[in-house]
Design a protein around this motif. Structure first.
Motif, PDB file in Angstrom:
ATOM      1  N   PHE A  15      13.439  34.074 -46.760  1.00 44.13           N
ATOM      2  CA  PHE A  15      13.527  34.057 -45.300  1.00 44.13           C
ATOM      3  C   PHE A  15      14.982  33.894 -44.869  1.00 44.13           C
ATOM      4  CE2 PHE A  15       9.234  32.509 -46.176  1.00 44.13           C
ATOM      5  CZ  PHE A  15       8.482  33.325 -45.350  1.00 44.13           C
ATOM      6  N   GLN A  16      15.364  34.623 -43.853  1.00 47.40           N
ATOM      7  CA  GLN A  16      16.686  34.447 -43.250  1.00 47.40           C
ATOM      8  C   GLN A  16      16.525  33.450 -42.093  1.00 47.40           C
ATOM      9  OE1 GLN A  16      18.882  38.072 -42.470  1.00 47.40           O
ATOM     10  NE2 GLN A  16      17.734  39.187 -44.040  1.00 47.40           N
ATOM     11  N   LEU A  17      16.749  32.168 -42.381  1.00 50.50           N
ATOM     12  CA  LEU A  17      16.427  31.095 -41.445  1.00 50.50           C
ATOM     13  C   LEU A  17      17.533  30.887 -40.418  1.00 50.50           C
ATOM     14  CD1 LEU A  17      14.783  28.412 -43.753  1.00 50.50           C
ATOM     15  CD2 LEU A  17      13.685  30.150 -42.331  1.00 50.50           C
ATOM     16  N   ILE A  18      17.106  30.649 -39.197  1.00 48.97           N
ATOM     17  CA  ILE A  18      17.999  30.346 -38.076  1.00 48.97           C
ATOM     18  C   ILE A  18      17.818  28.878 -37.724  1.00 48.97           C
ATOM     19  CG2 ILE A  18      18.645  30.924 -35.722  1.00 48.97           C
ATOM     20  CD1 ILE A  18      19.055  33.166 -37.820  1.00 48.97           C
ATOM     21  N   THR A  19      18.888  28.117 -37.797  1.00 49.13           N
ATOM     22  CA  THR A  19      18.838  26.693 -37.472  1.00 49.13           C
ATOM     23  C   THR A  19      19.843  26.280 -36.408  1.00 49.13           C
ATOM     24  OG1 THR A  19      20.423  26.179 -39.229  1.00 49.13           O
ATOM     25  CG2 THR A  19      18.082  26.128 -39.818  1.00 49.13           C
ATOM     26  N   ASP A  20      20.763  27.153 -36.091  1.00 51.06           N
ATOM     27  CA  ASP A  20      21.861  26.806 -35.189  1.00 51.06           C
ATOM     28  C   ASP A  20      21.453  27.027 -33.736  1.00 51.06           C
ATOM     29  OD1 ASP A  20      24.228  26.262 -33.952  1.00 51.06           O
ATOM     30  OD2 ASP A  20      25.294  28.025 -34.709  1.00 51.06           O
ATOM     31  N   SER A  21      21.359  25.919 -32.977  1.00 53.05           N
ATOM     32  CA  SER A  21      20.991  26.004 -31.556  1.00 53.05           C
ATOM     33  C   SER A  21      22.192  25.849 -30.635  1.00 53.05           C
ATOM     34  CB  SER A  21      19.974  24.905 -31.218  1.00 53.05           C
ATOM     35  OG  SER A  21      20.556  23.625 -31.387  1.00 53.05           O
ATOM     36  N   SER A  22      23.394  25.856 -31.211  1.00 53.96           N
ATOM     37  CA  SER A  22      24.585  25.476 -30.447  1.00 53.96           C
ATOM     38  C   SER A  22      25.057  26.530 -29.453  1.00 53.96           C
ATOM     39  CB  SER A  22      25.734  25.147 -31.407  1.00 53.96           C
ATOM     40  OG  SER A  22      26.098  26.286 -32.171  1.00 53.96           O
ATOM     41  N   ASN A  23      24.456  27.721 -29.454  1.00 54.05           N
ATOM     42  CA  ASN A  23      24.844  28.741 -28.476  1.00 54.05           C
ATOM     43  C   ASN A  23      24.122  28.570 -27.150  1.00 54.05           C
ATOM     44  OD1 ASN A  23      26.753  30.188 -29.983  1.00 54.05           O
ATOM     45  ND2 ASN A  23      25.137  31.288 -31.056  1.00 54.05           N
ATOM     46  N   GLY A  24      23.069  27.754 -27.146  1.00 52.03           N
ATOM     47  CA  GLY A  24      22.327  27.550 -25.914  1.00 52.03           C
ATOM     48  C   GLY A  24      21.732  28.830 -25.379  1.00 52.03           C
ATOM     49  N   TYR A  25      21.891  29.023 -24.073  1.00 45.80           N
ATOM     50  CA  TYR A  25      21.344  30.192 -23.363  1.00 45.80           C
ATOM     51  C   TYR A  25      22.520  30.971 -22.788  1.00 45.80           C
ATOM     52  CZ  TYR A  25      19.183  32.704 -19.417  1.00 45.80           C
ATOM     53  OH  TYR A  25      18.790  33.653 -18.505  1.00 45.80           O
ATOM     54  N   ARG A  26      22.418  32.304 -22.846  1.00 45.02           N
ATOM     55  CA  ARG A  26      23.498  33.127 -22.284  1.00 45.02           C
ATOM     56  C   ARG A  26      22.897  34.266 -21.464  1.00 45.02           C
ATOM     57  NH1 ARG A  26      28.454  31.822 -24.826  1.00 45.02           N
ATOM     58  NH2 ARG A  26      29.450  33.707 -24.019  1.00 45.02           N
ATOM     59  N   ALA A  27      23.640  34.646 -20.418  1.00 43.24           N
ATOM     60  CA  ALA A  27      23.261  35.777 -19.563  1.00 43.24           C
ATOM     61  C   ALA A  27      24.548  36.486 -19.175  1.00 43.24           C
ATOM     62  CB  ALA A  27      22.490  35.313 -18.339  1.00 43.24           C
ATOM     63  N   ARG A  28      25.149  37.143 -20.151  1.00 43.42           N
ATOM     64  CA  ARG A  28      26.416  37.822 -19.906  1.00 43.42           C
ATOM     65  C   ARG A  28      26.574  39.052 -20.797  1.00 43.42           C
ATOM     66  NH1 ARG A  28      31.543  36.269 -17.908  1.00 43.42           N
ATOM     67  NH2 ARG A  28      33.220  37.575 -18.727  1.00 43.42           N
ATOM     68  N   GLU A  29      26.511  38.841 -22.112  1.00 42.56           N
ATOM     69  CA  GLU A  29      26.856  39.887 -23.062  1.00 42.56           C
ATOM     70  C   GLU A  29      25.675  40.818 -23.344  1.00 42.56           C
ATOM     71  OE1 GLU A  29      28.967  36.013 -24.105  1.00 42.56           O
ATOM     72  OE2 GLU A  29      26.911  36.652 -23.665  1.00 42.56           O
ATOM     73  N   GLU A  30      25.964  41.874 -24.057  1.00 44.15           N
ATOM     74  CA  GLU A  30      24.937  42.715 -24.669  1.00 44.15           C
ATOM     75  C   GLU A  30      24.131  41.826 -25.629  1.00 44.15           C
ATOM     76  OE1 GLU A  30      22.371  44.928 -26.484  1.00 44.15           O
ATOM     77  OE2 GLU A  30      23.482  45.706 -24.757  1.00 44.15           O
ATOM     78  N   VAL A  31      22.828  41.740 -25.410  1.00 44.41           N
ATOM     79  CA  VAL A  31      22.030  40.738 -26.119  1.00 44.41           C
ATOM     80  C   VAL A  31      21.964  41.005 -27.621  1.00 44.41           C
ATOM     81  CG1 VAL A  31      20.668  40.116 -24.106  1.00 44.41           C
ATOM     82  CG2 VAL A  31      19.903  41.991 -25.580  1.00 44.41           C
ATOM     83  N   THR A  32      22.072  42.266 -28.039  1.00 50.99           N
ATOM     84  CA  THR A  32      21.983  42.551 -29.475  1.00 50.99           C
ATOM     85  C   THR A  32      23.258  42.173 -30.219  1.00 50.99           C
ATOM     86  OG1 THR A  32      22.729  44.838 -29.168  1.00 50.99           O
ATOM     87  CG2 THR A  32      20.355  44.424 -29.065  1.00 50.99           C
ATOM     88  N   LYS A  33      24.302  41.789 -29.498  1.00 50.13           N
ATOM     89  CA  LYS A  33      25.537  41.342 -30.134  1.00 50.13           C
ATOM     90  C   LYS A  33      25.616  39.827 -30.259  1.00 50.13           C
ATOM     91  CE  LYS A  33      28.405  45.241 -28.575  1.00 50.13           C
ATOM     92  NZ  LYS A  33      29.635  45.607 -27.834  1.00 50.13           N
ATOM     93  N   LEU A  34      24.636  39.127 -29.697  1.00 51.58           N
ATOM     94  CA  LEU A  34      24.647  37.677 -29.717  1.00 51.58           C
ATOM     95  C   LEU A  34      24.155  37.146 -31.055  1.00 51.58           C
ATOM     96  CD1 LEU A  34      23.161  36.981 -26.170  1.00 51.58           C
ATOM     97  CD2 LEU A  34      25.527  36.626 -26.884  1.00 51.58           C
ATOM     98  N   SER A  35      24.515  35.929 -31.365  1.00 50.98           N
ATOM     99  CA  SER A  35      23.983  35.257 -32.548  1.00 50.98           C
ATOM    100  C   SER A  35      22.484  35.094 -32.396  1.00 50.98           C
ATOM    101  CB  SER A  35      24.641  33.891 -32.728  1.00 50.98           C
ATOM    102  OG  SER A  35      26.028  34.023 -32.893  1.00 50.98           O
ATOM    103  N   PRO A  36      21.739  35.204 -33.466  1.00 55.33           N
ATOM    104  CA  PRO A  36      20.270  35.243 -33.356  1.00 55.33           C
ATOM    105  C   PRO A  36      19.644  33.967 -32.821  1.00 55.33           C
ATOM    106  CG  PRO A  36      20.968  35.141 -35.647  1.00 55.33           C
ATOM    107  CD  PRO A  36      22.193  35.421 -34.853  1.00 55.33           C
ATOM    108  N   GLY A  37      20.332  32.833 -32.876  1.00 56.44           N
ATOM    109  CA  GLY A  37      19.769  31.606 -32.333  1.00 56.44           C
ATOM    110  C   GLY A  37      20.031  31.405 -30.860  1.00 56.44           C
TER     111      GLY A  37
END
Length: 769
Positions: free
Chosen positions: A5-27
């Motif tokens: 499994f490619q696990l995602i544990t990092d919640s430090s990006n919070g919520y964003r509403a600016r960039e192209e969403v497919t370029k954001l970190s998966p968490g």
């Protein structure tokens, strides 16, 4: 053994509403996430609910429009709120009326202005009817069809009945003589606007104090939060301290009274007065015909009651004047308070200070709706352009005297008042500490565009002081939105600007030069779509809260990490302003109703003793991602947007309450190409959960007679779970994981998640042309 499994544990990006969403970190959380936050442990969690704090409102109304957290000189917290709080929305209660329409309704000296029918005659400052006729007494007044009117009449006598007609409509059935009555009317006028008092033939009585006034709305009032600690559980109510106000949009500040040696709360609402309260509240221990003994060991003066002036208290709205104090007793009380009871709440009366009686003469016609104490004990007054006509003038009071804004011209003496003329009406005052180079006392925000820094310069004698305002280098619409949109944030200032940007106003280290930092750049797409009218910006415990009342949401800026700060998804709290209680709880004042709420409490929306509250719809949608592709024979990897992948399983672990049914889903690809797969996991499934049987113990029983760990703070979370939901294999390029539930009293927190995504053989052949 399955695929990794490619696990995602990092919640430090919070919520964003600016960039192209497919370029954001998966968490990273994105739209349509809501009612989900991150906690200090780095877990994604369903937000807590909110509970009614005090009485419920029976009607939708204009909500709470003014608020302030006032701390008295002895440290008591008084959460103050202002609004149109009469409740029913009708004139039966505290209401506002226009001018008197009746001529000579008091019949002072004569009955001029009235047409008196048979058997009516002027008496002694009233009109008397004797038996034998049903002819009315009448007067025609100027009225407007469709409006509401409040009518009152004082009736004397013991025999017969009467009716009242207004605009050709009978307003009441016969009412017994001797009764004062009040009613409203949305009249269908006969064109005359005539009030007629029609007696029965045996009516033998007097008519006096006839009044007709146009109803103009529910009056505003000021209340404070009172927690009764003499009952269990402690009950909260909001006690009225000032009523019959025309406007509820108050601005408040603190002031130190050097005569009474106490802190005061000062408030303005644009009506030409400065309202004053010392926050003194006590309870009755006992009463005599002319004393009120207060409960507790503190003296009345120590409890904060005035000792030299404005010595009036209220008990359930009844006013009592006292002439002195002895220990915890108010003495010389009039009228006789003996009808009150032990345990009743005693409140110092609000004081109304008319600006028309203040100085200088030019200030006497000023109607401030913005007020703020400076770093020194002086008061700044502004008349904003957000209500009625604004003024570009700002008055500054003398030190220790908020009623006097006079100063010596041309050279001002230290401690005197002052007058500034701005480029636009003032909207907010922000006191700020002094720097080493120039003494700076206040930032002033005016209109849409102007921010000023006040600079004070002493002369060589240290007795004269020059005041001036220096505009900051700001652009268009970068000034403060309104007086409630600014908050102190540690050693800086945070505010919402007119361009919809949340800014941090601080200083460049060791230079004392104000510097603006954009805090809301990461959610700019959301901010550009909001209307912020009626909201507030509020800092508390490393969080900045901004309400968006028109949408019934708040936005939260998480500052709990000094190195990584971010916004949370929208939270559906329908509040305008915020407050902190004496028990260190955070509250919010209702925007669409006259209610206040404790926030981040319980697990339902609007929990209250009278009903079950509402479910919390919580959605966590993460940014779509292309997954990592490993290059054969190399340690490097990259997100391959072009290659196709396939997923069969999703690992998830966290904490979940037994009553939670959590939906777990995956969106494959984007827009019209999206395919969605969903499964549910149940918190009552013991195959995937680890329910706690006895908190605090080790193994199956505690050691000795005490539970191991007693005295420590246990984790406030539900039991641990982990699960591997499975899906039908589907080929995709982007994969978006999401979680949601819409339950009541449910809890869940996510530690990690990830799929077993692997590249497929097709790679990119399906899109080659």
């Amino acid at each position: 053994m399955g695929r990794p499994f490619q696990l995602i544990t990092d919640s430090s990006n919070g919520y964003r509403a600016r960039e192209e969403v497919t370029k954001l970190s998966p968490g990273t959380l994105i739209y349509p996430s809501k009612n989900v936050t991150t906690n200090t442990a780095g877990r994604w969690q369903k937000v807590s609910g909110y509970a009614l704090d005090g009485e419920a409102s029976t009607d939708a109304d204009n909500g709470i429009q003014g608020w302030f957290d006032f701390t008295t000189r002895n440290g008591a917290r008084r959460n103050i709120r202002a609004g149109h709080l009469s409740g029913t929305g009708t004139p039966y209660g505290d209401y506002l009326v226009g001018d008197e329409l009746v001529t000579n309704g008091t019949f002072t000296g004569n009955a001029s202005g009235w047409s008196l029918g048979a058997n009516w005659a002027y008496n002694v400052n009233n009109v008397l009817h004797t038996v034998g006729s049903v002819a009315p007494m009448e007067q025609t007044v100027s009225v407007t069809p469709g409006e509401l009117y409040v009518i009152s009449i004082t009736v004397g006598g013991t025999a017969g009945t009467y009716e009242v007609s207004f605009g050709g409509t009978i307003l009441s059935t016969p009412i017994a003589a001797g009764v004062n009555f009040l009613f409203e009317l949305s009249p269908t006028f006969d064109g005359s606007g005539t009030i007629s008092i029609i007696p029965s033939t045996d009516f033998d009585g007097t008519i006096d104090d006839v009044s007709i006034k146009q109803y103009t709305g529910i009056a505003a009032k000021i209340e404070f939060r009172y927690k009764d600690r003499n009952v269990f559980p402690n009950t909260v109510s909001w006690k009225s301290v000032k009523s019959s106000l025309a406007a509820a949009k108050f601005s408040f500040t603190e002031f130190w009274d050097t005569t009474e040696l106490m802190k005061l709360c000062l408030g303005v609402n644009g009506d030409g007065n400065v309202y004053e309260w010392n926050g003194a509240v006590g309870t009755v221990e006992s009463l005599t015909v002319d004393t009120i003994v207060l409960s507790g060991t503190q003296t009345a003066q120590q409890q904060g009651f005035y000792s030299t002036r404005d010595r009036v208290v209220t008990i359930y709205g009844n006013e009592y004047t006292y002439t002195g104090m002895t220990d915890n007793t108010l003495t010389g009380v009039t009228p006789d308070p003996a009808s009150e009871s032990p345990g009743d709440v005693v409140i110092q009366k609000f004081v109304t200070n008319a600006i028309s009686a203040m100085a200088p003469a030019s200030f006497q016609v000023f109607k401030p709706d913005v007020i703020q104490k400076g770093v020194t004990n002086s008061i700044y007054y502004g008349q904003s352009d957000l209500g009625d006509a604004g003024s570009n003038i700002v008055y500054v009071s003398k030190v220790d005297n908020f009623k006097d804004c006079t100063y010596t011209s041309p050279t001002r003496v230290v401690g005197e008042g002052y007058l500034y003329v701005l480029d636009a009406p003032a909207r907010a005052f922000i006191p700020q500490e002094s720097g080493n180079v120039e003494s700076s006392n206040m930032f002033i925000s005016a209109g849409n565009d102007w921010l000023y820094r006040e600079v004070r310069t002493l002369d060589s004698t240290l007795t004269k002081e020059q005041l001036e305002l220096k505009p900051l280098r700001t652009g268009q619409r970068q000034a403060v939105f309104d007086k409630n949109s600014v908050t102190r944030n540690k050693n800086g200032i945070c505010y919402l600007a007119n361009d919809g940007v949340v800014n941090q106003l601080g200083q460049i280290s060791n230079q004392y030069v104000p510097e603006l930092t954009d805090l809301s750049y990461s959610i700019v797409d959301d901010m550009n779509g909001y209307t912020f009218t009626g909201g507030a910006t509020y800092y508390r415990k490393n969080f900045i809260y901004r309400s968006v009342p028109s949408l019934g949401i708040i936005r939260i800026y998480n500052m709990t990490s000094p190195n990584n700060q971010y916004w949370e998804p929208p939270v559906q709290y329908p509040v305008s302003g915020f407050y902190s209680t004496e028990d260190d709880e955070i509250g919010g004042h209702g925007y669409g109703s006259s209610e206040s709420y404790l926030l981040f409490t319980g697990h339902r929306f609007r929990s209250n003793p009278d009903d079950d509250g509402f479910p919390i719809p919580a959605y966590a949608f993460f940014a779509p991602w292309a997954h990592v592709t490993h290059l054969p024979g190399q340690r490097s990897s990259f997100a391959n947007r072009a290659a196709t992948k396939a997923t069969e399983e999703l690992f998830i672990d966290g904490y979940m309450s037994a009553n939670t049914v959590l939906t777990v889903g995956v969106n494959y690809d984007l827009d019209g190409c999206t395919q969605t797969k969903m499964v549910t996991i149940n918190g009552s499934d013991t195959a995937i959960t680890c329910p706690v049987t006895e908190a605090g113990s080790l193994g199956s029983a505690p050691f000795g007679t005490e539970i191991l760990g007693d005295g420590l703070i246990p984790p406030t979370r539900p039991p641990y779970f982990n699960a591997v939901p499975t899906f039908d294999k589907y080929q995709y390029r982007f994969e978006q994981v999401f979680f949601y539930d819409e339950g009541i009293d449910t809890e869940w927190q996510i530690i990690s998640w990830g799929t077993d995504s692997m590249p497929t053989l097709e790679i990119d052949t399906d899109i080659r042309k």
